[in-house]
Motif scaffolding. Structure first.
Motif, PDB file in Angstrom:
ATOM      1  N   VAL A 127       0.811  -1.214   0.000  1.00 25.62           N
ATOM      2  CA  VAL A 127       0.000   0.000   0.000  1.00 25.62           C
ATOM      3  C   VAL A 127       0.847   1.268   0.000  1.00 25.62           C
ATOM      4  O   VAL A 127       0.312   2.358  -0.151  1.00 25.62           O
ATOM      5  CB  VAL A 127      -0.961   0.041   1.219  1.00 25.62           C
ATOM      6  N   MET A 128       2.146   1.127   0.157  1.00 23.78           N
ATOM      7  CA  MET A 128       3.025   2.303   0.225  1.00 23.78           C
ATOM      8  C   MET A 128       2.950   3.102  -1.067  1.00 23.78           C
ATOM      9  O   MET A 128       3.039   2.540  -2.151  1.00 23.78           O
ATOM     10  CB  MET A 128       4.452   1.799   0.426  1.00 23.78           C
TER      11      MET A 128
ATOM     12  N   THR B  99     -12.262   8.200  -1.047  1.00 27.06           N
ATOM     13  CA  THR B  99     -12.614   6.989  -0.306  1.00 27.06           C
ATOM     14  C   THR B  99     -14.127   6.940  -0.056  1.00 27.06           C
ATOM     15  O   THR B  99     -14.741   5.873  -0.183  1.00 27.06           O
ATOM     16  CB  THR B  99     -11.839   6.932   1.017  1.00 27.06           C
TER      17      THR B  99
ATOM     18  N   LEU C   4      -9.181   1.700   4.006  1.00 29.86           N
ATOM     19  CA  LEU C   4      -7.746   1.912   4.231  1.00 29.86           C
ATOM     20  C   LEU C   4      -6.940   1.534   2.994  1.00 29.86           C
ATOM     21  O   LEU C   4      -5.980   2.208   2.630  1.00 29.86           O
ATOM     22  CB  LEU C   4      -7.269   1.096   5.433  1.00 29.86           C
TER      23      LEU C   4
ATOM     24  N   ILE D 226      -4.802   4.909   1.791  1.00 29.79           N
ATOM     25  CA  ILE D 226      -3.341   5.006   1.943  1.00 29.79           C
ATOM     26  C   ILE D 226      -2.643   5.299   0.615  1.00 29.79           C
ATOM     27  O   ILE D 226      -1.906   6.274   0.515  1.00 29.79           O
ATOM     28  CB  ILE D 226      -2.778   3.732   2.623  1.00 29.79           C
ATOM     29  N   PRO D 227      -2.866   4.491  -0.434  1.00 26.79           N
ATOM     30  CA  PRO D 227      -2.164   4.834  -1.684  1.00 26.79           C
ATOM     31  C   PRO D 227      -2.672   6.118  -2.341  1.00 26.79           C
ATOM     32  O   PRO D 227      -1.894   6.792  -3.013  1.00 26.79           O
ATOM     33  CB  PRO D 227      -2.405   3.631  -2.601  1.00 26.79           C
TER      34      PRO D 227
ATOM     35  N   VAL E  93      -3.464   8.931  -0.947  1.00 22.58           N
ATOM     36  CA  VAL E  93      -2.782  10.092  -0.360  1.00 22.58           C
ATOM     37  C   VAL E  93      -1.492  10.400  -1.121  1.00 22.58           C
ATOM     38  O   VAL E  93      -1.177  11.555  -1.385  1.00 22.58           O
ATOM     39  CB  VAL E  93      -2.464   9.847   1.137  1.00 22.58           C
TER      40      VAL E  93
ATOM     41  N   LEU F 156       1.078   8.696   6.944  1.00 20.36           N
ATOM     42  CA  LEU F 156       0.514   7.383   6.625  1.00 20.36           C
ATOM     43  C   LEU F 156       0.712   6.352   7.731  1.00 20.36           C
ATOM     44  O   LEU F 156       0.120   5.279   7.675  1.00 20.36           O
ATOM     45  CB  LEU F 156       1.137   6.857   5.328  1.00 20.36           C
TER      46      LEU F 156
ATOM     47  N   PRO G 281      -2.793   5.218   9.596  1.00 15.26           N
ATOM     48  CA  PRO G 281      -3.629   4.282   8.819  1.00 15.26           C
ATOM     49  C   PRO G 281      -2.940   2.956   8.521  1.00 15.26           C
ATOM     50  O   PRO G 281      -3.611   1.920   8.496  1.00 15.26           O
ATOM     51  CB  PRO G 281      -3.940   5.044   7.526  1.00 15.26           C
ATOM     52  N   LEU G 282      -1.608   2.970   8.340  1.00 12.91           N
ATOM     53  CA  LEU G 282      -0.891   1.712   8.084  1.00 12.91           C
ATOM     54  C   LEU G 282      -0.995   0.783   9.294  1.00 12.91           C
ATOM     55  O   LEU G 282      -1.246  -0.420   9.155  1.00 12.91           O
ATOM     56  CB  LEU G 282       0.585   1.977   7.775  1.00 12.91           C
TER      57      LEU G 282
ATOM     58  N   TYR H  70      -4.472  -0.596   9.528  1.00 12.49           N
ATOM     59  CA  TYR H  70      -4.685  -1.632   8.516  1.00 12.49           C
ATOM     60  C   TYR H  70      -4.051  -2.940   8.970  1.00 12.49           C
ATOM     61  O   TYR H  70      -4.644  -4.012   8.844  1.00 12.49           O
ATOM     62  CB  TYR H  70      -4.089  -1.181   7.181  1.00 12.49           C
TER      63      TYR H  70
END
Lengths: 271, 304
Positions: free
Chosen positions: A111-112, B97, B233, B237-238, B240, B285, B288-289, B292
């Protein structure tokens, strides 16, 4: 009367139909227009293959496509090897020192944002004074795609009955033999699917490749991207259609592979 | 000694090669980002000082540390360009989202209600676009949204508009692109939870007098929340850090943080500021990471 599975309201059907149309129409339109004879992208000038001819005479595009195919094949192969090993370690290794860090490192790249992965790898390559080009892009793609391979193989491996291996060991296999002769054949389809996924992801990447490649070794997506920034060109439709065709073949093979492996289980990840 | 025990040893060794690879090519690079974000810009190759030179030994490294500066972060927090791109990234990611949830939920719900033998086909149909080149799918939309593109032609033919509408280089185009690209990421986790739901719960709700609508809001929706969380999520995340979609579809007026990073790096050649932007993005991030990661663990523990 309670709604049951298989019993669909008009709302359900509409949502599904609109959703699928939304997902597929743009691609269908793109493919159709790649056979358009007109130089104007929006005017229909009859069916023609001229943009395909043009692609096969475009030296720079062909070089980029060849570069991309080589990077994708090599990085997918290394990623499949490493990703499978990682999955075995995670599923069968039980607890080992640094396991949390290991799984964290493998999940984060999924997801990075690519700008971060791309920038950080470039700074490493610069610090190592590595010449940027084929190898640096290959390493970068391997790092990203092995995480996807790990997830695919891991979910299959976790679903396999351990007692099969235990039976093999009772019959005299050592643990490594038991794994190679019993478990490995069972997870081969997921390994194939992992390779295919890694290959298509590498073939698709613009951002990480832009950071990690050097002058004179652009990949196909980098070239497409720079052309698209300048506006719509019918030639890009033809190249896109060929990429879609290639990926479709890959998907068919991958889904046949997972059919062979029986029920793959429902994974939450889009794989 | 059980077979389990014997097996764990060689399996552990399998992790060594991928472990080392990820440390070298994932973890260590972050160290460099952090370090360079604290360096100063220079007109040089590479364009920053101080450069770590391990060959010069420990004193040189200590000296390098002494030269670290927080100027880039000061710049990030004082220049309105960075603050606004930071905020814009969050706004765009939250909005997208929410739209994805609104569009993705009915589709996932419809999939879960399909006859059993059709469900794998529907799932396949959602996955295929995920495999198809992302760049090409964005390009497909440029085709459709351009000035004399198909969308305007259809709208004109239906007399819905009297003159072609400007779609490209607008936020609308960007949102269409984002929603289109991330829809599978939203649908699949939602479908995974919805399809596992026990249908007898709805029958029970109906027996107790709930209308289908009530049953949905009181039973189905609350039970699907883990899928909602995972899907949200997985998209947030991506998005952003998204670069390609806003770059190709949105106007040049305001940028997202990924675009700022790209601009600083490739156009302005200001690597330290680009690295600082990456650190700032990463900090944004982390929550949220982690969230997740916790959700994933719970799903795995629950046998999902």
């Amino acid at each position: 009367m309670a709604p049951r599975i298989g019993q669909m309201s008009r709302f359900n059907i509409t949502a599904l139909a609109l959703g699928m149309a939304f997902l597929y129409l743009p691609i269908v339109i793109l493919v159709i227009y790649s056979f358009n004879d007109s130089r104007l992208v929006t005017v229909w000038g009859g069916w023609s293959l001229r943009w395909y001819h043009e692609f096969f005479n475009d030296r720079a595009m062909l070089d980029a496509a060849w570069m991309s195919l080589r990077v994708a094949a090599l990085s997918a192969t290394i990623a499949t090897l490493l990703g499978t090993l990682a999955a075995v370690g995670l599923v069968r290794g039980e607890r080992f020192r640094g396991r949390a860090l290991f799984s964290g490192m493998l999940y984060a790249p999924l997801v990075m944002p690519e700008v971060i992965s791309g920038l950080s790898l470039l700074l490493l390559f610069v610090a190592l004074n590595a010449e940027r080009g084929f190898w640096t892009v290959t390493i970068a793609h391997t790092t990203l795609t092995m995480c996807f391979v790990t997830v695919v193989v891991q979910s299959r491996l976790a679903s396999i009955d351990r007692s099969l291996e235990e039976a093999a060991m009772d019959l005299g296999c050592d643990p490594v033999q038991a794994f190679l002769r019993v478990t490995l054949p069972l997870i081969v389809p997921s390994i194939v699917a992992g390779w295919m996924l890694a290959f298509t992801l590498s073939l698709d990447d613009v951002v990480i490749a832009s950071f990690t490649t050097g002058p004179g070794s652009a990949t196909l997506p980098i070239r497409i991207y720079s052309e698209v920034r300048l506006g719509v060109k019918p030639g890009i439709n033809a190249i896109s259609t060929m990429v879609i065709a290639l990926i479709s073949v890959v998907i068919v093979i991958a889904s046949l592979a997972s059919k062979l492996s029986g029920s793959q289980g429902k994974s939450a990840a889009p794989l | 000694m059980s077979a389990r025990r014997i097996f764990a040893q060689p399996a552990r060794y399998a992790a060594i090669a991928p472990y080392l690879w990820m440390v070298l090519f994932f973890l260590v690079p972050f160290g460099f980002v952090l370090k360079i974000s604290l360096s100063q810009t220079a007109i040089a190759q590479p364009p920053y000082v101080p450069v770590f030179d391990f060959a010069e030994g420990w004193t040189a490294i200590k000296e390098a540390f002494a030269q670290l500066s927080f100027d880039n972060f000061k710049l990030l927090t004082s220049d309105s360009l960075y603050i606004s791109s930071y905020l814009r990234s969050i706004v765009v990611a939250v909005t997208s989202t929410l739209i994805l949830l609104l569009i993705g939920y009915p589709i996932a719900y419809g999939m879960a209600r399909l006859p059993q033998r059709w469900q794998p086909i529907a799932m396949m149909l959602v996955i295929v676009p995920f495999w198809t080149s992302f760049l090409i799918r964005i390009y497909a939309w440029i085709n459709i949204l351009q000035h004399d593109g198909l969308l305007n032609q259809v709208l004109l033919a239906l007399h819905l508009v009297s003159a072609p509408v400007v779609w490209l280089s607008t936020d609308t185009a960007m949102y269409i692109g984002i929603v289109y690209s991330y829809l599978p990421f939203m649908i699949l986790p939602l479908y995974a939870t919805l399809s596992k739901m026990d249908a007898s719960l709805l029958e029970a709700a109906a027996d107790l007098g709930a209308s289908p609508r009530q049953a949905f809001w009181l039973v189905t929706f609350p039970l699907s929340l883990p899928g909602v969380g995972a899907g949200a999520l997985l998209c947030f995340i991506p998005i952003v850090g998204e670069f390609v979609i806003p770059d190709l579809l949105a106007g040049s007026g305001s940028m997202m943080i990924g675009q700022t990073l790209w601009l600083e790096f490739f156009t302005n050649k200001d690597w330290p500021v680009a690295a600082a932007a990456a650190v700032a993005l990463l900090v944004l991030l982390v929550p949220p990471l982690l969230l997740y990661d916790r959700l994933q663990r719970r799903t795995l523990a629950g046998g999902g």
